[in-house]
Design a protein around this motif. Sequence first.
Motif, mmCIF file in Angstrom:
data_model
loop_
_atom_site.group_PDB
_atom_site.id
_atom_site.type_symbol
_atom_site.label_atom_id
_atom_site.label_comp_id
_atom_site.label_asym_id
_atom_site.label_seq_id
_atom_site.Cartn_x
_atom_site.Cartn_y
_atom_site.Cartn_z
ATOM 1 N N GLU A 36 -4.730 -41.451 11.981
ATOM 2 C CA GLU A 36 -4.269 -41.753 10.624
ATOM 3 C C GLU A 36 -2.921 -42.467 10.657
ATOM 4 O OE1 GLU A 36 -2.751 -38.832 7.209
ATOM 5 O OE2 GLU A 36 -4.905 -38.609 7.596
ATOM 6 N N ILE A 37 -2.775 -43.507 9.823
ATOM 7 C CA ILE A 37 -1.507 -44.220 9.683
ATOM 8 C C ILE A 37 -1.155 -44.298 8.204
ATOM 9 C CG2 ILE A 37 -0.227 -46.363 10.101
ATOM 10 C CD1 ILE A 37 -2.171 -47.014 12.344
ATOM 11 N N ASN A 38 -0.044 -43.689 7.827
ATOM 12 C CA ASN A 38 0.448 -43.741 6.450
ATOM 13 C C ASN A 38 1.716 -44.584 6.409
ATOM 14 O OD1 ASN A 38 -1.511 -41.888 5.297
ATOM 15 N ND2 ASN A 38 -0.458 -40.299 6.465
ATOM 16 N N ILE A 39 1.740 -45.593 5.532
ATOM 17 C CA ILE A 39 2.895 -46.489 5.442
ATOM 18 C C ILE A 39 3.441 -46.506 4.020
ATOM 19 C CG2 ILE A 39 3.689 -48.873 5.625
ATOM 20 C CD1 ILE A 39 1.751 -49.290 7.905
ATOM 21 N N GLU A 40 4.727 -46.277 3.901
ATOM 22 C CA GLU A 40 5.429 -46.336 2.620
ATOM 23 C C GLU A 40 6.334 -47.569 2.625
ATOM 24 O OE1 GLU A 40 9.308 -44.152 0.619
ATOM 25 O OE2 GLU A 40 8.135 -43.097 2.155
ATOM 26 N N ILE B 74 -1.908 -34.141 17.221
ATOM 27 C CA ILE B 74 -2.672 -32.935 16.893
ATOM 28 C C ILE B 74 -4.061 -33.072 17.510
ATOM 29 C CG2 ILE B 74 -3.578 -31.468 15.047
ATOM 30 C CD1 ILE B 74 -1.425 -32.705 13.203
ATOM 31 N N SER B 75 -4.409 -32.135 18.377
ATOM 32 C CA SER B 75 -5.737 -32.133 19.030
ATOM 33 C C SER B 75 -6.043 -33.469 19.680
ATOM 34 C CB SER B 75 -6.831 -31.776 18.018
ATOM 35 O OG SER B 75 -6.621 -30.505 17.467
ATOM 36 N N ASN B 76 -5.075 -33.989 20.454
ATOM 37 C CA ASN B 76 -5.222 -35.242 21.187
ATOM 38 C C ASN B 76 -5.465 -36.446 20.283
ATOM 39 O OD1 ASN B 76 -4.983 -34.077 23.830
ATOM 40 N ND2 ASN B 76 -7.066 -33.284 23.580
ATOM 41 N N GLN B 77 -4.941 -36.387 19.054
ATOM 42 C CA GLN B 77 -5.026 -37.506 18.133
ATOM 43 C C GLN B 77 -3.657 -37.730 17.497
ATOM 44 O OE1 GLN B 77 -9.137 -37.865 16.056
ATOM 45 N NE2 GLN B 77 -8.645 -35.714 16.006
ATOM 46 N N LEU B 78 -3.349 -38.992 17.193
ATOM 47 C CA LEU B 78 -2.041 -39.332 16.637
ATOM 48 C C LEU B 78 -2.114 -39.536 15.127
ATOM 49 C CD1 LEU B 78 -0.714 -41.904 19.270
ATOM 50 C CD2 LEU B 78 -0.304 -39.432 19.171
ATOM 51 N N PHE B 79 -1.100 -39.003 14.426
ATOM 52 C CA PHE B 79 -0.937 -39.179 12.989
ATOM 53 C C PHE B 79 0.438 -39.806 12.772
ATOM 54 C CE2 PHE B 79 -4.067 -35.949 13.622
ATOM 55 C CZ PHE B 79 -4.953 -36.043 12.559
ATOM 56 N N LEU B 80 0.478 -40.989 12.146
ATOM 57 C CA LEU B 80 1.713 -41.749 12.025
ATOM 58 C C LEU B 80 2.161 -41.836 10.572
ATOM 59 C CD1 LEU B 80 0.710 -44.816 14.250
ATOM 60 C CD2 LEU B 80 1.506 -42.578 15.011
ATOM 61 N N ASN B 81 3.482 -41.760 10.369
ATOM 62 C CA ASN B 81 4.081 -41.955 9.052
ATOM 63 C C ASN B 81 5.259 -42.910 9.208
ATOM 64 O OD1 ASN B 81 2.813 -39.930 6.977
ATOM 65 N ND2 ASN B 81 3.022 -38.788 8.893
ATOM 66 N N LEU B 82 5.201 -44.048 8.487
ATOM 67 C CA LEU B 82 6.233 -45.066 8.591
ATOM 68 C C LEU B 82 6.756 -45.412 7.206
ATOM 69 C CD1 LEU B 82 4.350 -47.620 10.895
ATOM 70 C CD2 LEU B 82 5.625 -45.615 11.626
ATOM 71 N N ALA B 83 8.061 -45.735 7.121
ATOM 72 C CA ALA B 83 8.662 -46.262 5.902
ATOM 73 C C ALA B 83 9.256 -47.620 6.250
ATOM 74 C CB ALA B 83 9.732 -45.314 5.375
ATOM 75 N N LEU B 84 8.773 -48.691 5.590
ATOM 76 C CA LEU B 84 9.146 -50.045 5.964
ATOM 77 C C LEU B 84 9.752 -50.821 4.801
ATOM 78 C CD1 LEU B 84 5.861 -51.063 7.863
ATOM 79 C CD2 LEU B 84 7.923 -50.023 8.849
ATOM 80 N N GLU B 85 10.573 -51.778 5.165
ATOM 81 C CA GLU B 85 11.039 -52.797 4.226
ATOM 82 C C GLU B 85 10.371 -54.106 4.615
ATOM 83 O OE1 GLU B 85 15.361 -53.915 2.706
ATOM 84 O OE2 GLU B 85 14.916 -54.931 4.610
ATOM 85 N N VAL B 86 9.818 -54.825 3.613
ATOM 86 C CA VAL B 86 9.133 -56.089 3.907
ATOM 87 C C VAL B 86 9.658 -57.179 2.980
ATOM 88 C CG1 VAL B 86 7.034 -54.927 4.695
ATOM 89 C CG2 VAL B 86 7.242 -55.621 2.296
ATOM 90 N N ASN B 87 9.366 -58.413 3.356
ATOM 91 C CA ASN B 87 9.800 -59.551 2.551
ATOM 92 C C ASN B 87 9.094 -59.578 1.201
ATOM 93 O OD1 ASN B 87 11.699 -60.720 4.270
ATOM 94 N ND2 ASN B 87 10.141 -61.884 5.400
ATOM 95 N N TYR B 88 9.844 -59.944 0.185
ATOM 96 C CA TYR B 88 9.285 -60.112 -1.155
ATOM 97 C C TYR B 88 8.302 -61.284 -1.152
ATOM 98 C CZ TYR B 88 8.997 -61.263 -6.120
ATOM 99 O OH TYR B 88 8.543 -61.550 -7.379
ATOM 100 N N GLY B 89 7.202 -61.141 -1.880
ATOM 101 C CA GLY B 89 6.227 -62.209 -1.995
ATOM 102 C C GLY B 89 4.967 -61.996 -1.175
ATOM 103 N N LEU B 90 4.984 -60.994 -0.305
ATOM 104 C CA LEU B 90 3.787 -60.707 0.495
ATOM 105 C C LEU B 90 2.690 -60.095 -0.374
ATOM 106 C CD1 LEU B 90 5.185 -59.024 3.749
ATOM 107 C CD2 LEU B 90 4.202 -61.305 3.559
ATOM 108 N N GLU B 91 1.445 -60.331 0.028
ATOM 109 C CA GLU B 91 0.327 -59.594 -0.565
ATOM 110 C C GLU B 91 0.255 -58.267 0.186
ATOM 111 O OE1 GLU B 91 -4.465 -60.123 -1.376
ATOM 112 O OE2 GLU B 91 -3.266 -61.846 -0.724
#
Length: 270
Positions: A258-262, A215-232
């Motif tokens: 903008e980066i949004n991570i679920e 949008i207007s030469n800028q990137l907006f990211l939305n990610l859904a990730l699985e990560v290892n248990y025990g991480l901070e």
Amino acid sequence: MKVYALVGPSGTGKSHRAVLLANKYQIPLIVDDGLLIYAGKIMAGSSAKREESKMGAIRRALFFDEKQTTEVRESLKKIDEDKILILGTSLGMVERIDDRLELGGIDEYINIKDISSSEEIEKALSVRNNEGKHVIPVPTIEVEKDFSGYLLHSLDLFFKKDNKTVRHEKSIVRPRFSFFGNLSISNKVLVDLIRYLIAQFDEITGYKKVKVDEISNQLFLNLALEVNYGLEIPKYINKFKKILKEHLENNTGINVKEINIEIYSLNVKE
């Protein structure tokens, strides 16, 4: 230092108007396309218009090169003025330049539409799109060495100052990258770049959604990730966001706004 920003799409006449704007607000310093200009002279930096490709030009204009950035920062310290004008195609671009040069934030934003008529902007766009001509707001003698072979001609600009007519010369160039057409990066390429980076992180064990909006030469990211248990998780995700932002900006020259991570799942190792 008070920081002004002149914002407008590529080819709308920002460099042409920069001198008039600087004269109006008594701004001695201009940052334009990778160059630091002081009182009509190039003091530091390297022009994006010298680059062989559009991608190279974008990276140069955004001060990705550490040597170029350090040179401009040091020059600013030596000059020690109190006002500067940054030119850019978007808010994200001028804010990134401000951040890279450590100027402390932008105090006043000016849109090209506020200082140029629609007719003037259309004419500037026509010259850029049909003839590939770019303006550098310094005299020809300042750029003829670096632009040997594709310097076109100079342009004289006259304005009143203290009841005297002041002449300011600007240079017209046709960069090599003008002959290669416009840069277009598909959404698939951007998604592939993100997936490639994800694969480098052992702690990220899966993903379900990778969405990119430009949008207007800028990137907006939305990610859904699985990560290892025990991480901070908050600390780890903030680190990943920073690396992802640099990864995309370094490879595309497009500002990541903008980066949004679920986190949709935790992987428990057996």
